[in-house]
Design an enzyme around this catalytic site. Structure first.
Site, PDB file in Angstrom:
ATOM      1  N   GLU A 111       0.853  -1.187   0.000  1.00 47.32           N
ATOM      2  CA  GLU A 111       0.000   0.000   0.000  1.00 47.32           C
ATOM      3  C   GLU A 111       0.894   1.244   0.000  1.00 47.32           C
ATOM      4  O   GLU A 111       1.320   1.698   1.061  1.00 47.32           O
ATOM      5  CB  GLU A 111      -0.915  -0.018   1.221  1.00 47.32           C
ATOM      6  N   PRO A 112       1.203   1.791  -1.168  1.00 45.47           N
ATOM      7  CA  PRO A 112       2.174   2.900  -1.233  1.00 45.47           C
ATOM      8  C   PRO A 112       1.681   4.190  -0.603  1.00 45.47           C
ATOM      9  O   PRO A 112       2.462   4.970  -0.085  1.00 45.47           O
ATOM     10  CB  PRO A 112       2.425   3.058  -2.734  1.00 45.47           C
ATOM     11  N   ARG A 150      -1.716  17.115  11.024  1.00 49.70           N
ATOM     12  CA  ARG A 150      -0.737  16.086  11.359  1.00 49.70           C
ATOM     13  C   ARG A 150       0.192  16.462  12.524  1.00 49.70           C
ATOM     14  O   ARG A 150       0.456  15.626  13.396  1.00 49.70           O
ATOM     15  CB  ARG A 150       0.095  15.705  10.126  1.00 49.70           C
ATOM     16  N   TYR A 154      -0.473  13.890  15.353  1.00 45.67           N
ATOM     17  CA  TYR A 154       0.551  12.845  15.399  1.00 45.67           C
ATOM     18  C   TYR A 154       1.874  13.298  16.001  1.00 45.67           C
ATOM     19  O   TYR A 154       2.754  12.474  16.229  1.00 45.67           O
ATOM     20  CB  TYR A 154       0.874  12.350  13.983  1.00 45.67           C
ATOM     21  N   CYS A 181      -7.598  28.910  18.322  1.00 48.18           N
ATOM     22  CA  CYS A 181      -7.515  29.090  19.775  1.00 48.18           C
ATOM     23  C   CYS A 181      -7.237  27.752  20.458  1.00 48.18           C
ATOM     24  O   CYS A 181      -8.074  27.198  21.174  1.00 48.18           O
ATOM     25  CB  CYS A 181      -8.810  29.707  20.299  1.00 48.18           C
TER      26      CYS A 181
END
Length: 230
Positions: A111-112, A150, A154, A181
């Site tokens: 799954e690239p 992200r 993450y 905020c």
């Protein structure tokens, strides 16, 4: 840890320690297992990860004789930080070809995903304000976690540069922040930018071609960055 999908602490998958129980359930419910799938996580730059996964899954074929597909997952990493080495696809291909030749009846999948498009996208945003607190400089830009979640979600790293002052000395320690905020609305912590950075400069956030626009939102009633495909 936020992009690790393997191991006992992740909600995904079935641990190998439960293989016996899995076989019992398959037999009990007369299931036909035609595919095995693993996925370690995201941003992997070690070429042996997929080889090791293939070896592990092919060992399970004796327990599941109906299997015709083995999915080795994704997570092919792209270079995001200075000093990182690009993923060696030829090495991956060579190692997997050896395994594939030993199991000609099996279709091997990868799954690239982000590998294909991560480098193909950037975010451009103007500086809207400069703020100094003690020794830290905050560079406020016109968009934030509503356009690229992200870093907040993450702890992901994205290279950030000042396009308007690209050739100026990078001597100013900065946090690049958005207008939301939320304390977590930070695109980059402790980055070096030119001291000449000022309002109106154009900031570039790299490797935003995947999980950027598709995960954007109108959070805090802020419209996310528009998407232009060239």
């Amino acid at each position: 840890k936020y992009v690790c999908t393997g191991g006992t602490e992740s909600k995904f998958g079935i641990p190998l320690s439960e293989l016996d129980e899995l076989q019992q359930l398959v037999k009990k419910f007369k299931l036909s297992i035609i595919g095995l799938h693993t996925h370690a996580g995201s941003g992997i730059l070690q070429t042996d990860a997929w080889h090791d996964a293939a070896v592990q899954l092919t060992k399970l074929l004796e327990f599941f004789p109906d299997v015709t597909q083995i999915n080795l997952g994704g997570g092919l990493g792209i270079v995001e930080k200075p000093g990182q080495n690009a993923l060696d696809l030829q090495a991956i291909d060579s190692s997997l070809t050896t395994i594939k030749s030993a199991f000609p009846q099996i279709h091997f999948w990868l799954e690239p995903g982000r590998y294909l498009v991560g480098d193909a996208g950037i975010i451009l945003a103007k500086v809207t304000q400069m703020k100094q607190k003690s020794e830290m400089t905050f560079v406020g830009i016109e968009t934030g976690m509503n356009s690229l979640i992200r870093p907040a979600l993450y702890g992901a790293y994205h290279e950030i540069v000042n396009l308007s002052k690209l050739n100026d000395p990078h001597t100013m320690l900065s946090n690049i922040v958005g207008p939301i905020c939320e304390s977590g609305d930070t695109l980059g912590y402790s980055r070096m930018l030119p001291e000449t950075t000022t309002e109106g400069d154009v900031i570039l956030i790299a490797t935003a071609g995947a999980y950027g626009h598709c995960m954007s939102s109108n959070y805090n009633h802020r419209e996310p960055a528009g998407e232009l495909i060239l």
